[in-house]
Scaffold this motif. Structure first.
Motif, PDB file in Angstrom:
ATOM      1  N   ASN A 158       1.418  -1.667  -0.004  1.00 56.05           N
ATOM      2  CA  ASN A 158      -0.035  -0.257  -0.037  1.00 56.05           C
ATOM      3  C   ASN A 158       0.461   1.222  -0.317  1.00 56.05           C
ATOM      4  O   ASN A 158      -0.038   2.058  -0.755  1.00 56.05           O
ATOM      5  CB  ASN A 158      -0.880   0.212   1.055  1.00 56.05           C
ATOM      6  CG  ASN A 158      -2.141  -1.265   1.100  1.00 56.05           C
ATOM      7  OD1 ASN A 158      -2.277  -1.130   0.383  1.00 56.05           O
ATOM      8  ND2 ASN A 158      -2.491  -1.218   2.251  1.00 56.05           N
ATOM      9  N   GLY A 172      -2.956   3.087  -6.693  1.00 54.23           N
ATOM     10  CA  GLY A 172      -4.077   1.807  -6.409  1.00 54.23           C
ATOM     11  C   GLY A 172      -5.130   1.737  -7.203  1.00 54.23           C
ATOM     12  O   GLY A 172      -6.269   1.627  -7.401  1.00 54.23           O
ATOM     13  N   ARG A 221      -8.760  -7.464   1.552  1.00 56.40           N
ATOM     14  CA  ARG A 221      -9.832  -6.540   2.310  1.00 56.40           C
ATOM     15  C   ARG A 221      -9.159  -5.298   2.474  1.00 56.40           C
ATOM     16  O   ARG A 221      -9.152  -4.010   2.475  1.00 56.40           O
ATOM     17  CB  ARG A 221      -9.923  -6.784   3.405  1.00 56.40           C
ATOM     18  CG  ARG A 221     -11.665  -7.956   2.629  1.00 56.40           C
ATOM     19  CD  ARG A 221     -12.563  -8.458   4.020  1.00 56.40           C
ATOM     20  NE  ARG A 221     -13.990  -9.425   3.384  1.00 56.40           N
ATOM     21  CZ  ARG A 221     -14.650  -8.319   3.706  1.00 56.40           C
ATOM     22  NH1 ARG A 221     -14.898  -7.082   3.493  1.00 56.40           N
ATOM     23  NH2 ARG A 221     -15.958  -8.973   2.811  1.00 56.40           N
ATOM     24  N   SER A 222      -7.303  -5.645   2.857  1.00 53.78           N
ATOM     25  CA  SER A 222      -6.474  -4.903   3.504  1.00 53.78           C
ATOM     26  C   SER A 222      -5.961  -3.813   2.039  1.00 53.78           C
ATOM     27  O   SER A 222      -5.116  -2.908   2.001  1.00 53.78           O
ATOM     28  CB  SER A 222      -5.526  -5.028   3.986  1.00 53.78           C
ATOM     29  OG  SER A 222      -5.717  -6.037   5.312  1.00 53.78           O
ATOM     30  N   ARG A 268      -5.463  -1.003  -1.083  1.00 52.29           N
ATOM     31  CA  ARG A 268      -6.011  -0.058  -1.449  1.00 52.29           C
ATOM     32  C   ARG A 268      -6.408  -0.257  -2.118  1.00 52.29           C
ATOM     33  O   ARG A 268      -4.884   0.333  -3.274  1.00 52.29           O
ATOM     34  CB  ARG A 268      -5.342   1.202  -0.542  1.00 52.29           C
ATOM     35  CG  ARG A 268      -5.578   1.289   0.580  1.00 52.29           C
ATOM     36  CD  ARG A 268      -5.406   3.359   1.616  1.00 52.29           C
ATOM     37  NE  ARG A 268      -6.504   3.134   0.576  1.00 52.29           N
ATOM     38  CZ  ARG A 268      -6.043   4.783   0.827  1.00 52.29           C
ATOM     39  NH1 ARG A 268      -5.416   5.167   1.004  1.00 52.29           N
ATOM     40  NH2 ARG A 268      -7.402   5.827   0.420  1.00 52.29           N
ATOM     41  N   ALA A 269      -6.617  -0.713  -3.414  1.00 47.21           N
ATOM     42  CA  ALA A 269      -6.402  -1.047  -4.923  1.00 47.21           C
ATOM     43  C   ALA A 269      -7.945  -1.500  -5.436  1.00 47.21           C
ATOM     44  O   ALA A 269      -8.998  -1.577  -4.960  1.00 47.21           O
ATOM     45  CB  ALA A 269      -5.212  -2.048  -5.682  1.00 47.21           C
ATOM     46  N   TYR A 324      -7.767   3.579  -7.432  1.00 49.04           N
ATOM     47  CA  TYR A 324      -7.762   4.226  -5.893  1.00 49.04           C
ATOM     48  C   TYR A 324      -7.006   5.643  -5.693  1.00 49.04           C
ATOM     49  O   TYR A 324      -5.534   5.293  -6.753  1.00 49.04           O
ATOM     50  CB  TYR A 324      -7.345   3.239  -4.749  1.00 49.04           C
ATOM     51  CG  TYR A 324      -8.988   2.356  -4.355  1.00 49.04           C
ATOM     52  CD1 TYR A 324      -9.592   2.026  -4.774  1.00 49.04           C
ATOM     53  CD2 TYR A 324      -8.754   2.502  -2.732  1.00 49.04           C
ATOM     54  CE1 TYR A 324     -10.911   1.505  -4.656  1.00 49.04           C
ATOM     55  CE2 TYR A 324      -9.883   1.231  -1.976  1.00 49.04           C
ATOM     56  CZ  TYR A 324     -10.831   0.863  -3.479  1.00 49.04           C
ATOM     57  OH  TYR A 324     -11.499  -0.149  -2.723  1.00 49.04           O
ATOM     58  N   LYS A 325      -6.869   6.024  -5.093  1.00 48.63           N
ATOM     59  CA  LYS A 325      -5.274   6.980  -4.874  1.00 48.63           C
ATOM     60  C   LYS A 325      -5.260   7.747  -6.456  1.00 48.63           C
ATOM     61  O   LYS A 325      -6.338   8.249  -7.133  1.00 48.63           O
ATOM     62  CB  LYS A 325      -4.654   6.573  -4.463  1.00 48.63           C
ATOM     63  CG  LYS A 325      -4.665   6.355  -2.753  1.00 48.63           C
ATOM     64  CD  LYS A 325      -3.152   5.443  -2.594  1.00 48.63           C
ATOM     65  CE  LYS A 325      -2.934   3.955  -2.206  1.00 48.63           C
ATOM     66  NZ  LYS A 325      -1.859   3.394  -2.149  1.00 48.63           N
TER      67      LYS A 325
END
Length: 495
Positions: A415, A420, A438-439, A441-442, A462-463
């Motif tokens: 991460n 992401g 679940r952890s 960030r994508a 993401y991001k």
């Protein structure tokens, strides 16, 4: 065209701008050359559109939206035309695949038998959605009844990347057409030929004039004009994060048009001790070297748990060494040239940077051959998180191996990137798979597989990998607006 045909002597049929249903020269008369990356020879001289050409295209699209039949057709009527478009794409699959090869350095086999069929199926998928766009009935808290309408947003600007013109054309254009929008498409200046051929096919399919317009040109001129045009109602862009920021700024400083961005990635593939190493090596190879690594979803950070690190590297080395490089029209070839000279030089520079910073080249790392923008598939070990090749999107055939100890550690390291977009997890332990997926960030997590892209699966990041979703029914959201219609109810006994 047969799979062993050569490109340089081919006649290129469509090289002008496509505005209001006709191929036309640019207003300035300016042109630019498009190059075959396998031979470095000029394929064609293409009309160069600029701001004034974009303006003409937008006017055609605006007229088609405000007064033309397309937004006013029933969903059923649009569905039938989109299905015909899909059939015509299939009928011209050889020509489309050939254009992808000679203009972009892609491989004939995968494009002809995978990417072009995916493009036609994307049109069929969204054709099925065209007559199912519906609103909702609302239960208001007062003596009012209300419902929502989902209406086409208007004129859309699509800015297409150079690494997959056919696939990205279908991904962006199909849902916009299904929604009832009209559009201006700006292909990458490196690869305009496929999109122009699609424009020709759209007319054969019966899509009305002005609904699809194509303006070839450079990002700083034509692309900027699309992003900032006051009469374009929404814009989509796929490409680098740096250019995505410029697109967003232009949209914000013009008419605040909504933007959908699918941008860069520095995607992790995480391989745990209990993974099937043969499959993991296969997915790591496929997930990095497909399309010569020119993929935003490339899994270029391969984290390997320390207990299987050495065994995995040996397996991966064999696969990378046997990833055959050569003629893109040869069906035995797995690896073609980089798309363009600038990208070729960038990748080689990053490889050299990796060597200087202490990473070990296991195989590859050099130009291949004496002609064309070929780079050997490259495998690095002893890569650390701080190295440039572990942080920057390379967009080329470069795999970096990073060692880790625990799940908690690798989640944090995976991460620790500004991107992401996608990720992969290789393990037989369902608890580990669930925890890690679940952890991360994508926008996509692929468990015991990689590149699991599908027209029914929403795709986005993401991001700094962007926002908005393409593919899946969620893709329609960018091309539709919600209108609430309310009317009073008098003397209702239920209120």
């Amino acid at each position: 065209m047969s799979s062993n045909g050569k490109s340089a002597k081919r006649e290129i049929k469509f090289t002008k701008l496509f505005i209001n249903g006709e191929f036309v020269d640019s207003i300035s008369g300016n042109t630019f050359e498009t190059i075959d990356p396998a031979t470095e020879e000029v394929l064609a001289t293409v009309a160069e559109g600029r701001e004034e050409d974009v303006d003409l295209a937008v006017k055609a699209a605006r007229e088609a939206f405000d007064n033309g039949p397309w937004p006013r057709m029933s969903g059923e009527a649009r569905r039938k035309i989109l299905l015909k478009f899909a059939d015509i794409i299939d009928e011209n699959a050889d020509e489309l695949a050939t254009l992808e090869v000679i203009d972009g350095g892609k491989l004939f086999g995968p494009v002809r038998y995978f990417e072009v069929p995916i493009s036609s199926e994307t049109f069929r998928y969204f054709a099925g959605a065209a007559d199912k766009i519906r609103g909702a009935t609302l239960k208001m808290s007062s003596s009012i009844q209300a419902y929502t309408l989902r209406e086409p947003i208007g004129v859309v600007g699509h800015i297409i990347p150079w690494n997959g013109p056919a696939y990205m054309f279908a991904t962006k254009v199909a849902p916009a057409l299904a929604a009832g929008c009209t559009m201006v498409v700006k292909p990458a200046e490196q690869t305009p030929l496929t999109v122009l051929f699609f424009a020709h096919l759209s007319k054969l399919a019966g899509i009305p004039d002005g609904v699809i317009n194509v303006v070839n040109g450079y990002g700083k001129t034509a692309g900027a004009a699309v992003s900032s045009h006051m009469d374009i109602d929404a814009v989509t862009f796929t490409g680098s994060t740096e250019v995505g920021r410029l697109v967003m700024q232009a949209a914000a400083t013009s008419n605040l048009k909504p933007v959908s961005l699918e941008l860069g990635g520095k995607n992790p593939i995480i391989i745990f001790d209990d993974a099937d190493l043969d499959k993991a090596a296969e997915f790591a190879t496929f997930g990095n070297l497909t399309n010569k690594g020119e993929m935003c979803v490339s899994g270029s950070r391969v984290f390997v748990q320390e207990g299987v690190h050495d065994a995995f590297v040996k397996k991966l080395e064999v696969m990378v060494k046997h990833w055959a490089t050569g003629d893109p029209f040869d069906l035995a070839t797995r690896h073609g040239p980089q798309n363009n000279k600038q990208q070729y030089e960038k990748v080689l520079s990053l490889i050299e940077q990796g060597k200087k910073e202490g990473a070990t080249v296991v195989t590859g790392g050099k130009p291949f051959g004496t002609k064309g923008f070929y780079i050997e598939p490259t495998l690095f070990t002893n890569v650390t998180d701080e190295m440039t090749i572990a942080k920057e999107e390379i967009f080329g055939p470069v795999i970096s191996i990073l060692k880790f100890k625990t799940a908690e550690e690798v989640i944090k390291r995976a991460n620790a990137t500004k991107y992401g977009l996608a990720s992969g997890v290789m393990t037989k332990n369902i608890d580990v798979a669930n925890t890690v997926s679940r952890s991360l960030r994508a926008g996509a997590v692929w468990i015991n597989c990689y590149l699991a892209l599908d027209r029914d699966a929403p795709h986005g990041g993401y991001k700094m990998s962007g926002f908005g979703r393409e593919q899946g029914l969620e893709a329609l959201d960018h091309y539709l607006q919600i209108k609430t219609v309310a009317t009073p109810i008098y003397n209702s006994p239920w209120l």
